[in-house]
Design an enzyme around this catalytic site. Structure first.
Site, PDB file in Angstrom:
ATOM      1  N   GLY A 157     -43.174  -4.565  55.844  1.00 37.35           N
ATOM      2  CA  GLY A 157     -43.239  -4.726  54.334  1.00 37.35           C
ATOM      3  C   GLY A 157     -41.727  -4.881  53.776  1.00 37.35           C
ATOM      4  O   GLY A 157     -40.913  -5.597  54.424  1.00 37.35           O
ATOM      5  N   SER A 158     -41.897  -4.563  52.538  1.00 32.71           N
ATOM      6  CA  SER A 158     -40.649  -4.736  51.508  1.00 32.71           C
ATOM      7  C   SER A 158     -39.422  -4.140  51.991  1.00 32.71           C
ATOM      8  O   SER A 158     -38.186  -4.552  51.406  1.00 32.71           O
ATOM      9  CB  SER A 158     -41.021  -4.424  50.138  1.00 32.71           C
ATOM     10  OG  SER A 158     -42.097  -5.113  49.547  1.00 32.71           O
ATOM     11  N   VAL A 159     -39.336  -3.226  53.176  1.00 31.06           N
ATOM     12  CA  VAL A 159     -38.050  -2.892  53.421  1.00 31.06           C
ATOM     13  C   VAL A 159     -37.012  -3.891  54.101  1.00 31.06           C
ATOM     14  O   VAL A 159     -36.131  -3.632  54.275  1.00 31.06           O
ATOM     15  CB  VAL A 159     -38.179  -1.618  54.518  1.00 31.06           C
ATOM     16  CG1 VAL A 159     -39.067  -0.172  53.772  1.00 31.06           C
ATOM     17  CG2 VAL A 159     -39.166  -2.002  55.949  1.00 31.06           C
ATOM     18  N   LEU A 160     -37.879  -4.781  54.601  1.00 26.28           N
ATOM     19  CA  LEU A 160     -37.343  -6.188  55.056  1.00 26.28           C
ATOM     20  C   LEU A 160     -36.636  -6.998  54.267  1.00 26.28           C
ATOM     21  O   LEU A 160     -35.684  -7.699  54.434  1.00 26.28           O
ATOM     22  CB  LEU A 160     -38.138  -6.720  56.031  1.00 26.28           C
ATOM     23  CG  LEU A 160     -37.669  -7.642  57.284  1.00 26.28           C
ATOM     24  CD1 LEU A 160     -37.330  -6.487  58.325  1.00 26.28           C
ATOM     25  CD2 LEU A 160     -38.671  -8.541  57.993  1.00 26.28           C
TER      26      LEU A 160
END
Length: 644
Positions: free
Chosen positions: A287-290
């Protein structure tokens, strides 16, 4: 007479011949080996028993025992000496909760002189069996593995089988190092077949294996486990993972899988999958941690951090699909720069940026940080995740930019963030600190291993400062803040992949937060992943608070002093003393001025009576601001001033 004389001579000759034969046979038996007689002697008067020696000890990084070997009593039978097999089988099956039929079959096997009945009895069982005083039933002392922390660290440590061989975790990976050589002990018997020596303590008390010291901090591990269990229970989640890495060398300080199990009773676990170390073995869409690595790719491609990206008013049409924002609580400007994309966790902003970068450069950047590859940690079953091969369709480039369409392990994500925190070097994560020979004290110490440089130092600093905006008041990670410490990190709320039907599951998410603390001089990378929460599944309100609690415990345990103070605690430096690191509210106008090179005193004088929330840390002179000089004031009216 003559006939009688001949007969007597014949008898005497026969007796003499027989006597000579006996003498020759006796000499033969004494002087030459007789395999058949030797085997008969051994069967009647000797027996060989396999005895497992004591394994090496597993310690945490501070020398606290995690897995030790203790003496236990095991029960065996000499069927040849058992006189009441049916009665004994009935009593033992009831007392030891064993199959009466199996016990009886062993007791009736008169060809064997040694038959195991039960290994590693409890103290109560030993006392009960001894009270029966059965003939032909005996005890042997054996070595048994004991895990001092119970279910804590269970998936990391693993467990051993009844013979002391490692089956999971560290016990399996380092079985050859921990396990001593199995010994065969010759037991003498008297003329009636009774064992003359049944105490094997001298054999099992000697450690043949080496001691293993882990990089784990067992206190931090226990605290993290407690907080994760609490979050899982309150959110009705399916499972959770947690990870703490040392920024300096990527040592694993804590590695949590929830639910766990008690390795002292490994067969009592309901779901065998709970014995798997999912932090290393299981992959998921991060998810958005990427998005952090999408921003890094943009910067390394030469794009200016201040460049604005249009967020298409919340709906981005691409490749016949519509990309929407995932975690939006407040409306933001339709044009966002890189810092704001991270702060607000804009899916559309990341997608448009990725299209601007191009699939080839984005994939190269992700690969350089280790995605799609094993980290190389010394632990069995590690997965490498999945990073699609080129070419990518535009929709794939867009979704991969915010962590969908790519899979990774929790360890991969945490180690990639550690490379940002340490100044730009991807290092191999480690769980073993040293291996020690208990006999002579010789040690093999494991040192850090740099895989490659992935960032320039100034790039790492820029990304770090951008990530601090995520934990500001309007950022999605505001609840991850640790009071008194500057925090950098990123939220991630990703839909779960439907492995049976394909696509994504409705209303099932993986919520996560990853960050490092203190941001100005990082010491710990902390990653929180909560899978399948039914209530409150947003990362900002579920995973971020867990990060805050665990990080707060870690920095205080390490004795790190806070650097951020409220306005009432702010004191200007006097007599050329070093300015204190502070957080202060100030004022400002419509545009960020150029403050680079100014002292803290000069900064305060220049922005006095304006209208801005100013966060300051460091001392000496300003090296950069976020947002950058000349950029518009952000909606939060907050800028961060970094002094060297």
């Amino acid at each position: 007479m003559k006939l009688i004389k001949h007969r007597m001579l014949f008898v005497m000759y026969f007796i003499g011949l027989s006597f000579c034969i006996l003498i020759i046979r006796s000499a033969s038996l004494q002087l030459f080996p007789q395999d058949r007689l030797t085997q008969l002697k051994e069967r009647l008067f000797e027996t060989t028993v396999k005895v497992t020696p004591r394994r090496g000890v597993i310690y945490d990084r501070y020398g606290k025992e995690l897995a030790i070997s203790t003496s236990s009593q095991s029960l065996f039978a000499d069927p040849y000496k058992v006189k009441e097999p049916y009665y004994i089988a009935k009593k033992l099956s009831s007392s030891l909760k064993l199959s009466r039929k199996k016990i009886l079959s062993k007791l009736l096997n008169k060809k064997r002189r040694f038959m195991w009945l039960k290994r590693h009895l409890t103290a109560q069982e030993v006392k009960m069996v001894k009270s029966f005083k059965f003939e032909g039933i005996h005890f042997i002392k054996e070595s048994k593995r004991f895990y001092t922390k119970g279910d804590s660290l269970s998936q990391v440590l693993g467990f051993t089988d009844i013979d002391g061989h490692g089956l999971e975790g560290i016990e399996k990976k380092y079985d050859d190092i921990l396990q001593g050589e199995e010994q065969r002990v010759l037991v003498k018997r008297d003329a009636r077949g009774r064992p003359l020596f049944a105490d094997f303590t001298p054999f099992i008390s000697q450690v043949s294996g080496f001691d293993v010291y882990l990089t784990i901090d067992s206190d931090l591990q226990f605290y993290f486990e407690k907080e994760l269990y609490k979050a899982v229970r309150l959110s009705k989640a399916e499972s959770a993972m947690g990870l703490v890495l040392s920024v300096d060398n990527s040592e694993v300080l804590a590695m949590i899988n929830v639910p766990n199990y008690d390795p002292n009773y490994p067969n009592k676990v309901e779901n065998k999958n709970d014995r798997r170390n999912r932090v290393i073995t299981d992959v998921f869409e991060p998810g958005s941690v990427l998005k952090t690595f999408t921003v890094i790719s943009a910067i390394q491609s030469g794009l200016a951090p201040s460049k604005k990206y249009f967020t298409h008013n919340g709906k981005f049409h691409i490749g016949g699909k519509i990309i929407k924002e995932a975690e939006v609580k407040k409306k933001f400007d339709p044009f966002l720069n890189m810092t704001e994309i991270l702060s607000y966790s804009s899916n559309i902003g990341a997608s448009v940026m990725a299209i601007d970068i191009g699939a080839e450069k984005l994939r190269r950047s992700l690969s350089s940080f280790g995605f799609g590859q094993k980290t190389g940690i010394a632990f069995q079953g590690e997965s490498k995740g999945k990073l699609r091969k080129l070419p990518w369709r535009p929709i794939e480039t867009a979704t991969i930019s915010f962590g969908h369409g790519v899979s990774s392990t929790a360890l991969q994500v945490a180690n990639a963030y550690a490379s940002i925190a340490n100044g730009g070097f991807l290092k191999r994560p480690r769980m073993i600190k040293q291996i020690r020979n208990p006999y002579n004290g010789e040690e093999k110490v494991f040192k850090e291993e740099v895989i490659r440089q992935v960032l320039e130092e100034d790039e790492a600093q820029t990304i770090t400062l951008m990530l601090t905006s995520v934990t500001e008041e309007n950022g999605t990670g505001f609840q991850a803040v640790v009071p008194g410490y500057l925090t950098a990190g990123k939220t991630g709320t990703a839909q779960k992949v439907d492995l049976e039907k394909g696509g994504y599951k409705d209303s099932e998410y993986i919520s996560s937060f990853i960050g490092f603390i203190p941001a100005h001089k990082p010491k710990y990378v902390v990653y929180v992943v909560i899978d399948g929460a039914k209530d409150n599944f947003y990362a900002s309100t579920l995973a971020a608070p867990v990060f805050s609690k665990v990080s707060s415990y870690a920095v205080r345990k390490a004795g790190l002093s806070p650097i951020l103070f409220k306005e009432k605690d702010f004191i200007l430096a006097q007599n050329n003393k070093k300015e204190q690191k502070v957080e202060r509210t100030l004022a400002f106008a419509n545009q960020i001025p150029n403050l680079k090179g100014l002292t803290l005193r000069e900064v305060l004088s220049k922005v006095q009576n304006k209208g801005l929330n100013l966060k300051i840390y460091g001392s000496n002179r300003v090296i950069r601001t976020i947002p950058f000089a000349g950029e518009p004031i952000p909606p939060s009216k907050t800028i961060t001033i970094i002094l060297n």
